[in-house]
Motif scaffolding. Structure first.
Motif, short mmCIF file in Angstrom:
data_model
loop_
_atom_site.label_atom_id
_atom_site.label_comp_id
_atom_site.label_asym_id
_atom_site.label_seq_id
_atom_site.Cartn_x
_atom_site.Cartn_y
_atom_site.Cartn_z
N ALA A 270 20.80 9.00 -69.12
CA ALA A 270 20.92 10.34 -68.53
C ALA A 270 19.56 10.98 -68.29
O ALA A 270 18.63 10.83 -69.08
N LYS A 271 19.48 11.73 -67.20
CA LYS A 271 18.26 12.50 -66.90
C LYS A 271 18.04 13.56 -67.98
O LYS A 271 16.91 13.82 -68.40
N ALA A 272 19.15 14.20 -68.41
CA ALA A 272 19.08 15.20 -69.48
C ALA A 272 20.47 15.35 -70.10
O ALA A 272 21.49 15.13 -69.43
N PHE A 273 20.49 15.74 -71.34
CA PHE A 273 21.73 16.02 -72.06
C PHE A 273 21.94 17.53 -72.05
O PHE A 273 21.04 18.29 -72.40
N VAL A 274 23.13 17.97 -71.65
CA VAL A 274 23.41 19.40 -71.48
C VAL A 274 24.40 19.85 -72.55
O VAL A 274 25.42 19.19 -72.79
N TYR A 275 24.10 20.99 -73.17
CA TYR A 275 24.97 21.48 -74.24
C TYR A 275 24.99 23.00 -74.21
O TYR A 275 23.94 23.64 -74.15
N ALA A 276 26.19 23.60 -74.27
CA ALA A 276 26.31 25.05 -74.12
C ALA A 276 26.96 25.74 -75.31
O ALA A 276 27.16 26.95 -75.28
N ALA A 277 27.28 25.01 -76.35
CA ALA A 277 27.91 25.61 -77.53
C ALA A 277 26.85 26.08 -78.52
O ALA A 277 25.72 25.61 -78.51
N CYS A 278 27.25 27.00 -79.38
CA CYS A 278 26.40 27.40 -80.51
C CYS A 278 26.83 26.57 -81.71
O CYS A 278 27.89 26.80 -82.29
N GLU A 279 26.01 25.59 -82.06
CA GLU A 279 26.34 24.66 -83.15
C GLU A 279 25.56 25.03 -84.40
O GLU A 279 24.44 25.53 -84.34
N ASP A 280 26.16 24.71 -85.55
CA ASP A 280 25.45 24.91 -86.82
C ASP A 280 24.26 23.96 -86.92
O ASP A 280 23.22 24.32 -87.46
N PHE A 281 24.42 22.74 -86.42
CA PHE A 281 23.31 21.80 -86.35
C PHE A 281 23.27 21.16 -84.97
O PHE A 281 22.39 21.41 -84.18
N GLY A 282 24.24 20.31 -84.67
CA GLY A 282 24.30 19.67 -83.36
C GLY A 282 23.71 18.28 -83.35
O GLY A 282 22.62 18.06 -82.80
N ILE A 283 24.42 17.32 -83.94
CA ILE A 283 23.92 15.96 -84.05
C ILE A 283 23.72 15.32 -82.68
O ILE A 283 22.76 14.56 -82.46
N ALA A 284 24.58 15.64 -81.71
CA ALA A 284 24.47 15.03 -80.38
C ALA A 284 23.12 15.33 -79.74
O ALA A 284 22.58 14.50 -78.99
N LEU A 285 22.56 16.49 -80.01
CA LEU A 285 21.26 16.86 -79.43
C LEU A 285 20.15 15.96 -79.97
O LEU A 285 19.23 15.59 -79.24
N VAL A 286 20.26 15.59 -81.23
CA VAL A 286 19.27 14.70 -81.84
C VAL A 286 19.47 13.27 -81.33
O VAL A 286 18.50 12.56 -81.05
N GLU A 287 20.72 12.85 -81.20
CA GLU A 287 21.00 11.50 -80.70
C GLU A 287 20.43 11.31 -79.30
O GLU A 287 19.87 10.25 -78.99
N ALA A 288 20.58 12.32 -78.46
CA ALA A 288 20.03 12.23 -77.11
C ALA A 288 18.52 12.06 -77.15
O ALA A 288 17.95 11.20 -76.46
N GLN A 289 17.87 12.86 -77.97
CA GLN A 289 16.41 12.79 -78.05
C GLN A 289 15.94 11.45 -78.61
O GLN A 289 14.86 10.96 -78.25
N ALA A 290 16.74 10.85 -79.48
CA ALA A 290 16.38 9.53 -80.01
C ALA A 290 16.28 8.50 -78.89
O ALA A 290 15.52 7.53 -79.00
N CYS A 291 17.02 8.71 -77.81
CA CYS A 291 16.96 7.81 -76.65
C CYS A 291 15.84 8.17 -75.68
O CYS A 291 15.69 7.51 -74.64
N GLY A 292 15.09 9.22 -76.01
CA GLY A 292 14.08 9.70 -75.07
C GLY A 292 14.66 10.59 -74.00
O GLY A 292 14.01 10.88 -73.00
N THR A 293 15.90 11.06 -74.20
CA THR A 293 16.58 11.91 -73.23
C THR A 293 16.35 13.38 -73.56
O THR A 293 16.71 13.82 -74.66
N PRO A 294 15.77 14.16 -72.64
CA PRO A 294 15.56 15.59 -72.89
C PRO A 294 16.89 16.33 -73.02
O PRO A 294 17.93 15.85 -72.57
N VAL A 295 16.82 17.52 -73.60
CA VAL A 295 18.02 18.32 -73.84
C VAL A 295 17.89 19.69 -73.19
O VAL A 295 16.84 20.34 -73.28
N ILE A 296 18.96 20.11 -72.51
CA ILE A 296 19.07 21.48 -72.01
C ILE A 296 20.21 22.12 -72.80
O ILE A 296 21.37 21.71 -72.66
#
Length: 391
Positions: A270-296
């Motif tokens: 993916a060009k970027a991982f998109v997330y719009a929820a307010c999470e207490d932590f948000g593991i998916a955001l870290v998983e994306a970054q582990a792949c070198g995928t930026p997060v919005i």
């Protein structure tokens, strides 16, 4: 003297595979603890790491449709968790996002709770759940409100049964203080980074992976990308799946649930991982970054602790954060990302993800348990132990 440990979690089912379950799995990797839960359908699942493990459950195990979620028996959850007899253990470890922290202990037991969140449907999301459910209206609505009121009362009372709290983020620690007036040590949860392969070259599509329920704000993302006319892939299942499919235009793919290998392929490319929820932590955001995928991502909650906005961190930014849960805010963030993407080094994304590795969690968690035990036993040691054992 060898200490006996019990680990208590809410429910263990094939459908419960989120961050809290990953914490349970990680704890069991290095602490020999007997496992307790409201319900268990994992010890009979050949695909599970808990297959054939002895797990003690409650009377809810035998209730109709319990396998699909005991939340439908919400008023009974406090009663059920209090029926677990843990008197034989020295240290109680709870992994709690609802009622696990409410187990009964005696004065000679140490209880350390890893709190993923104070009970969401009783606190922050009360009105979301009531407004999004037909049972939130009329007489049923009044009954539901009364039940949630009593759940909040029990939730605060049961927090006093915990000796030490651990929070999965600073955001959760603030919520623990707001709900319980208790301090919490922040230890970020472990993210299985080995499952996600680093790839600097990206394809031309955006991605979101989530349970498709209202508070995850997937409809917001769809509305924004309907305006942007940019390719978006949505992976996940949930009650809003049909609504999202109807809302999405032709350039948006709604794939529903997908196996791990498919998820990993998409998140890597993916060009970027998109997330719009307010999470207490948000593991998916870290998983994306582990792949070198930026997060919005929406810039509240755990995202503030896991994503580094390139506009603020010009040297090592890993994505962009937007301020309001409105489609227009996400549209503006994506348009800014398109301009700033060349400044985001995928390697920095991977380095940011490494801060949340299982090794980091293990070191922090074990040290904190040892520190708590040493402090606790000096002040609350059983009279049956000799002074030499205490000191």
């Amino acid at each position: 003297m060898e200490l006996k440990y019990a680990l208590v979690h809410e429910w263990l089912t094939p459908k419960a595979t989120g961050g809290s379950e990953l914490v349970v799995q990680e704890i069991l990797n290095y602490i020999d603890a007997d496992l307790y839960a409201l319900i268990d359908f994992e010890s009979t699942n050949p695909q599970s790491y808990l297959y054939q493990r002895a797990i003690t459950t409650t009377f809810l195990q035998h209730f109709p449709q319990a396998r699909n979620g005991v939340q439908k028996y919400l008023p009974l959850l406090p009663i059920a968790i209090e029926q677990l007899n843990l008197n034989q253990y020295d240290i109680i470890l709870s992994s709690s996002h609802a009622v696990a922290k409410g187990v009964l202990t005696n004065p000679y037991q140490l209880h350390i709770c890893y709190c993923h969140t104070p009970m969401r449907y009783a606190w922050d999301l009360t009105f979301d759940y009531l407004q999004g459910d037909r049972q939130g209206k009329g007489i049923q609505g009044l009954i539901a409100r009364y039940i949630l009121h009593r759940m909040r009362e029990w939730d605060v009372i049961s927090a006093n049964r915990v000796d030490y709290f651990i929070a999965n983020s600073q955001h959760t620690a603030r919520r623990i203080w707001r709900c319980y007036r208790r301090q919490a040590k922040v230890i970020y949860p472990p993210v299985d980074l080995k499952k996600f392969h680093f790839q600097p070259e990206k394809a031309d599509f955006y991605l979101t992976i989530s349970r498709l329920v209202s508070y995850k704000q997937i409809c917001l993302i769809v509305k924004a990308f309907n305006q942007l006319k940019k390719p978006l892939v949505i992976i996940g299942a949930g009650s809003q799946l049909s609504v999202i499919r109807q809302l999405a235009e032709s350039h948006i793919q709604v794939l529903g649930w997908q196996p791990d290998d498919v998820v990993q392929e998409y998140i890597t490319k993916a060009k970027a991982f998109v997330y719009a929820a307010c999470e207490d932590f948000g593991i998916a955001l870290v998983e994306a970054q582990a792949c070198g995928t930026p997060v919005i991502a929406y810039g509240k909650g755990g995202a503030l602790e896991t994503v580094k906005d390139i506009r603020q961190y010009s040297e090592d930014g890993t994505g962009l954060l937007f301020d309001t849960q409105q489609p227009e805010a996400l549209v503006a963030a994506v348009e800014s990302f398109e301009q700033l993407q060349p400044q985001i080094n995928p390697k920095n994304c991977q380095l940011q993800a490494n801060k949340f590795s299982p090794a980091v969690f293990k070191q922090s968690y074990l040290k904190y348990i040892e520190d708590c035990y040493q402090e606790w036993r000096l002040g609350f040691a059983p009279a049956s132990r000799s002074p030499s054992e205490i000191i």
